[in-house]
Design a protein around this motif. Sequence first.
Motif, PDB file in Angstrom:
ATOM      1  N   VAL A  75      -9.041   6.079   3.111  1.00  0.00           N
ATOM      2  CA  VAL A  75      -8.392   7.032   2.753  1.00  0.00           C
ATOM      3  C   VAL A  75      -7.134   5.837   2.393  1.00  0.00           C
ATOM      4  O   VAL A  75      -6.385   4.893   2.806  1.00  0.00           O
ATOM      5  CB  VAL A  75      -7.027   7.462   3.864  1.00  0.00           C
ATOM      6  N   ASP A  76      -7.071   5.449   0.833  1.00  0.00           N
ATOM      7  CA  ASP A  76      -6.123   4.710   0.204  1.00  0.00           C
ATOM      8  C   ASP A  76      -4.515   5.510  -0.067  1.00  0.00           C
ATOM      9  O   ASP A  76      -4.631   6.305  -0.083  1.00  0.00           O
ATOM     10  CB  ASP A  76      -6.441   3.968  -0.897  1.00  0.00           C
ATOM     11  N   ILE A  77      -3.285   4.486   0.210  1.00  0.00           N
ATOM     12  CA  ILE A  77      -2.262   5.302  -0.224  1.00  0.00           C
ATOM     13  C   ILE A  77      -1.760   4.240  -0.908  1.00  0.00           C
ATOM     14  O   ILE A  77      -1.781   2.916  -0.566  1.00  0.00           O
ATOM     15  CB  ILE A  77      -1.437   5.842   1.401  1.00  0.00           C
ATOM     16  N   SER A  78      -1.244   4.570  -2.397  1.00  0.00           N
ATOM     17  CA  SER A  78      -0.496   3.942  -2.543  1.00  0.00           C
ATOM     18  C   SER A  78       0.833   3.673  -3.217  1.00  0.00           C
ATOM     19  O   SER A  78       1.362   5.268  -3.621  1.00  0.00           O
ATOM     20  CB  SER A  78      -0.504   3.489  -4.559  1.00  0.00           C
ATOM     21  N   ALA A  79       1.527   2.656  -3.530  1.00  0.00           N
ATOM     22  CA  ALA A  79       3.283   2.799  -3.727  1.00  0.00           C
ATOM     23  C   ALA A  79       3.307   2.790  -4.653  1.00  0.00           C
ATOM     24  O   ALA A  79       2.436   1.506  -5.563  1.00  0.00           O
ATOM     25  CB  ALA A  79       4.280   1.880  -2.453  1.00  0.00           C
ATOM     26  N   LEU A  80       4.022   3.619  -6.186  1.00  0.00           N
ATOM     27  CA  LEU A  80       3.926   3.748  -7.105  1.00  0.00           C
ATOM     28  C   LEU A  80       5.898   3.407  -7.441  1.00  0.00           C
ATOM     29  O   LEU A  80       6.115   4.031  -7.076  1.00  0.00           O
ATOM     30  CB  LEU A  80       3.436   5.040  -7.872  1.00  0.00           C
ATOM     31  N   SER A  81       5.758   3.010  -9.007  1.00  0.00           N
ATOM     32  CA  SER A  81       7.722   2.971  -9.495  1.00  0.00           C
ATOM     33  C   SER A  81       6.888   4.042 -10.061  1.00  0.00           C
ATOM     34  O   SER A  81       7.159   4.536 -10.675  1.00  0.00           O
ATOM     35  CB  SER A  81       7.424   1.745 -10.657  1.00  0.00           C
ATOM     36  N   SER A  82       8.801   3.820 -10.814  1.00  0.00           N
ATOM     37  CA  SER A  82       8.785   5.509 -11.129  1.00  0.00           C
ATOM     38  C   SER A  82       7.929   5.428 -12.648  1.00  0.00           C
ATOM     39  O   SER A  82       8.289   6.396 -13.807  1.00  0.00           O
ATOM     40  CB  SER A  82      10.407   5.065 -12.013  1.00  0.00           C
ATOM     41  N   THR A  83       7.046   4.585 -13.327  1.00  0.00           N
ATOM     42  CA  THR A  83       6.735   4.633 -14.739  1.00  0.00           C
ATOM     43  C   THR A  83       4.902   4.664 -13.450  1.00  0.00           C
ATOM     44  O   THR A  83       4.200   5.233 -15.321  1.00  0.00           O
ATOM     45  CB  THR A  83       6.778   3.407 -14.840  1.00  0.00           C
ATOM     46  N   GLY A  84       4.715   5.033 -12.482  1.00  0.00           N
ATOM     47  CA  GLY A  84       3.499   5.298 -12.477  1.00  0.00           C
ATOM     48  C   GLY A  84       2.512   3.834 -12.474  1.00  0.00           C
ATOM     49  O   GLY A  84       1.710   4.221 -11.619  1.00  0.00           O
ATOM     50  N   GLN A  85       3.389   2.437 -11.929  1.00  0.00           N
ATOM     51  CA  GLN A  85       2.581   1.394 -12.237  1.00  0.00           C
ATOM     52  C   GLN A  85       2.562   1.282 -10.711  1.00  0.00           C
ATOM     53  O   GLN A  85       3.024   1.164 -10.024  1.00  0.00           O
ATOM     54  CB  GLN A  85       3.899   0.475 -12.437  1.00  0.00           C
ATOM     55  N   GLN A  86       1.464   0.679 -10.495  1.00  0.00           N
ATOM     56  CA  GLN A  86       1.228   0.800  -8.395  1.00  0.00           C
ATOM     57  C   GLN A  86       1.915  -0.466  -7.676  1.00  0.00           C
ATOM     58  O   GLN A  86       1.813  -1.994  -8.598  1.00  0.00           O
ATOM     59  CB  GLN A  86      -0.423   0.556  -8.057  1.00  0.00           C
TER      60      GLN A  86
END
Length: 219
Positions: A75-86
Amino acid sequence: MALALCACDPQPSAVQPTHAAVAITPRSTPTPTPTPKPAPALAVEKVGASASSGGFMAFAVIANPSDETALDVRVDISALSSTGQQLARRTGSIRRIGPGKREAVALSFPVGRTLPAQFSGSVAGVRWSADEAADVAQVAGASFVQDARTPEVRVHVVNTGQGADRVLVTAVCWDAAGNIRGGGTRTVTVGPEAQGHDVTIQVALSAVPASCDAFGVSS
């Protein structure tokens, strides 16, 4: 000798109608086409995170709606910015998800230069098996223990096997709307006790939860 002449219409001869032989093709019954069985697939049910001492602890709950067993789930979990950038990505694993079951994975994210606004998850890999044998140790219940300093989740685990079993237990806490508000994880050893065994897991929370669940996989 007198000849008698008669103007008479000739009698028509009876003509029998001729019936041509007609070949009758038997009507065939169409063979129904079997509906192909859909390929098994996992579903990312929920992803969420809460602030922890070293950054953030993110959780993903994965559901297996198929009739096969999912093994070695990545399972991959990504942290994203408010603009959707990883901003960052971590990969965790779940050893086994039985048919119709749910399991969870917890991954820590250190604090970066930009704080994440949200987290997303995806299934990066899985192996399928028709084996439906369940783990000998099962989570039988979970409840939140309110404590201002060290909030915990009490988890009841039952081991139906013959010997002790190591279980990776992950607690996930929810708000009333069904969003993940935090949780925690711990590996415990549970003996073969018919009445089961209670273990506690310290949890990091962003708000007081409405409920908590626990997921356990033999390790």
